[in-house]
Design an enzyme around this catalytic site. Structure first.
Site, mmCIF file in Angstrom:
data_model
loop_
_atom_site.group_PDB
_atom_site.id
_atom_site.type_symbol
_atom_site.label_atom_id
_atom_site.label_comp_id
_atom_site.label_asym_id
_atom_site.label_seq_id
_atom_site.Cartn_x
_atom_site.Cartn_y
_atom_site.Cartn_z
ATOM 1 N N CYS A 48 0.829 -1.149 -0.160
ATOM 2 C CA CYS A 48 0.016 0.026 -0.066
ATOM 3 C C CYS A 48 0.823 1.320 -0.027
ATOM 4 O O CYS A 48 1.702 1.390 0.879
ATOM 5 C CB CYS A 48 -0.953 0.095 1.320
ATOM 6 S SG CYS A 48 -1.946 1.504 1.583
ATOM 7 N N CYS A 51 0.297 3.437 3.479
ATOM 8 C CA CYS A 51 0.906 2.804 4.884
ATOM 9 C C CYS A 51 1.989 1.855 4.779
ATOM 10 O O CYS A 51 2.769 1.572 5.588
ATOM 11 C CB CYS A 51 -0.274 2.285 5.508
ATOM 12 S SG CYS A 51 -1.061 0.814 5.051
ATOM 13 N N CYS A 97 -7.447 -0.975 1.809
ATOM 14 C CA CYS A 97 -6.320 -1.443 2.563
ATOM 15 C C CYS A 97 -6.943 -1.647 4.066
ATOM 16 O O CYS A 97 -7.431 -0.693 4.855
ATOM 17 C CB CYS A 97 -5.255 -0.540 2.797
ATOM 18 S SG CYS A 97 -3.669 -1.018 3.611
ATOM 19 N N CYS A 100 -4.846 0.952 6.843
ATOM 20 C CA CYS A 100 -5.223 2.517 6.690
ATOM 21 C C CYS A 100 -6.554 3.074 6.065
ATOM 22 O O CYS A 100 -6.656 4.272 5.779
ATOM 23 C CB CYS A 100 -3.915 3.101 6.118
ATOM 24 S SG CYS A 100 -3.888 2.730 4.296
ATOM 25 N N CYS A 122 -8.705 -5.551 -9.360
ATOM 26 C CA CYS A 122 -8.185 -4.574 -10.055
ATOM 27 C C CYS A 122 -7.523 -3.565 -9.498
ATOM 28 O O CYS A 122 -8.540 -2.688 -8.852
ATOM 29 C CB CYS A 122 -9.517 -4.368 -11.049
ATOM 30 S SG CYS A 122 -8.972 -3.135 -12.514
#
Length: 138
Positions: A48, A51, A97, A100, A122
């Protein structure tokens, strides 16, 4: 250790550039076929961008030719949250995510891709960072 769920909107705006903020924090979408990782085939880990938590491995990535990086499975199910998204007059499953609450993309099922899960995560390239793994033996 930072609790990313407690970061204010103002701090996210400082941490991310305008386009990253639009996609990650406002559930935007980057233009198709423009992202840095759309056609990447290197071995490594996708994390991510907001984060840093590891989300996908390159061996879970496949070419779907949809314009965005596609994965058939996340690194671990507890790394992401899937929730129903009713935006833009459609019903889709948004991928977020879990660490976060940043928008990553969407997941689609039953499209007929020859993958172990028949799922296509995707994911916006701008929502990710990539760290190559060194598999060379010296």
């Amino acid at each position: 250790m930072t609790d990313f769920k407690l970061i204010s909107d103002a701090e996210w705006r400082e941490r991310l550039n305008a386009e990253e903020y639009r996609v990650l924090r406002q559930a935007g979408t980057e233009a198709p076929f423009k992202g840095a990782y759309t056609d990447t085939t290197d071995e490594g880990i996708y994390s991510c961008r907001a984060c840093g938590i590891e989300l996908f491995r390159s061996n879970q990535k496949f070419q779907s030719h949809c314009g965005w990086p596609s994965f058939f499975s996340p690194l671990a199910g507890d790394r992401i949250i899937e929730r129903t998204d009713y935006s833009h007059g459609m019903v889709r499953t948004e991928v977020i995510c879990a660490n976060c609450d940043s928008h990553l993309g969407h997941v689609f099922a039953g499209e007929g891709y020859n993958t172990p899960t028949d799922l296509r995560y995707c994911i916006n390239s701008i929502s990710l960072t990539f760290a190559p793994t060194d598999n060379s033996s010296e």
